[in-house]
Design a protein around this motif. Structure first.
Motif, short mmCIF file in Angstrom:
data_model
loop_
_atom_site.label_atom_id
_atom_site.label_comp_id
_atom_site.label_asym_id
_atom_site.label_seq_id
_atom_site.Cartn_x
_atom_site.Cartn_y
_atom_site.Cartn_z
N THR A 264 0.65 -1.17 0.10
CA THR A 264 0.08 -0.03 0.20
C THR A 264 1.02 1.11 -0.09
O THR A 264 1.96 1.36 0.71
N GLU A 265 0.41 2.25 -0.55
CA GLU A 265 1.01 3.71 -0.34
C GLU A 265 1.38 4.08 1.01
O GLU A 265 2.28 4.60 1.26
N ALA A 266 0.40 3.72 1.94
CA ALA A 266 0.48 4.18 3.23
C ALA A 266 1.67 3.40 3.90
O ALA A 266 2.55 3.84 4.59
N ASN A 267 1.86 2.05 3.52
CA ASN A 267 3.02 1.23 4.26
C ASN A 267 4.26 1.71 3.60
O ASN A 267 5.17 1.90 4.13
N LEU A 268 4.22 2.26 2.22
CA LEU A 268 5.45 2.75 1.49
C LEU A 268 5.81 4.04 2.10
O LEU A 268 7.20 4.40 2.40
N SER A 269 4.90 4.71 2.50
CA SER A 269 5.17 6.14 3.04
C SER A 269 5.73 6.08 4.37
O SER A 269 6.74 6.79 4.72
N LEU A 270 5.44 5.06 5.19
CA LEU A 270 5.92 4.83 6.58
C LEU A 270 7.46 4.32 6.26
O LEU A 270 8.20 4.64 7.10
N LEU A 271 7.77 3.37 5.48
CA LEU A 271 9.07 3.00 5.08
C LEU A 271 9.91 4.15 4.63
O LEU A 271 10.77 4.22 5.30
N LYS A 272 9.31 4.92 4.04
CA LYS A 272 10.16 6.16 3.54
C LYS A 272 10.54 7.14 4.51
O LYS A 272 11.63 7.48 4.46
N SER A 273 9.81 7.31 5.64
CA SER A 273 9.94 8.17 6.88
C SER A 273 10.74 7.53 7.77
O SER A 273 11.06 8.10 8.78
N GLY A 274 10.99 6.08 7.62
CA GLY A 274 11.81 5.38 8.73
C GLY A 274 10.96 4.97 9.92
O GLY A 274 11.73 4.89 10.93
N LYS A 275 9.66 5.09 9.82
CA LYS A 275 8.83 4.71 11.09
C LYS A 275 8.57 3.44 10.96
O LYS A 275 7.53 2.98 11.79
N VAL A 276 9.25 2.41 10.44
CA VAL A 276 9.11 1.10 10.48
C VAL A 276 10.17 0.48 11.28
O VAL A 276 11.15 0.89 11.41
N LYS A 277 10.16 -0.87 11.96
CA LYS A 277 10.84 -1.30 12.82
C LYS A 277 11.56 -2.53 12.00
O LYS A 277 12.70 -3.01 12.24
#
Length: 80
Positions: A28-41
């Motif tokens: 999803t674009e939302a998950n890609l956005s989280l990845l781009k922002s570095g907010k994933v573990k």
């Protein structure tokens, strides 16, 4: 976190939009956005593989280790 995600840099270099990459990779674009922002573990290796294939790059082009005292970390920057 001492890992910077340089996905925005690679997208710009490849002249590709996040929406297009998300469709190619199958996330999803939302998950890609989280990845781009570095907010994933973490990131699944199959997702990283798909991103690298789509962008024609290496994992090291997307992820960068920096020291905790690096000014980019103190400023909360996502990319160099």
């Amino acid at each position: 976190m001492p890992i910077l995600v340089n996905l925005d840099v690679m997208l710009a270099r490849r002249k590709m939009r996040s929406k297009e990459l998300a469709a190619i990779v199958g996330i999803t674009e939302a998950n890609l956005s989280l990845l781009k922002s570095g907010k994933v573990k973490g990131i699944r290796f199959d997702t990283l593989d798909a991103i690298c294939r789509a962008l024609g790059c290496q994992p090291g082009d997307l992820l960068e280790y920096v020291r905790d005292d690096d000014p980019r970390i103190a400023q909360g920057a996502d990319v160099p």
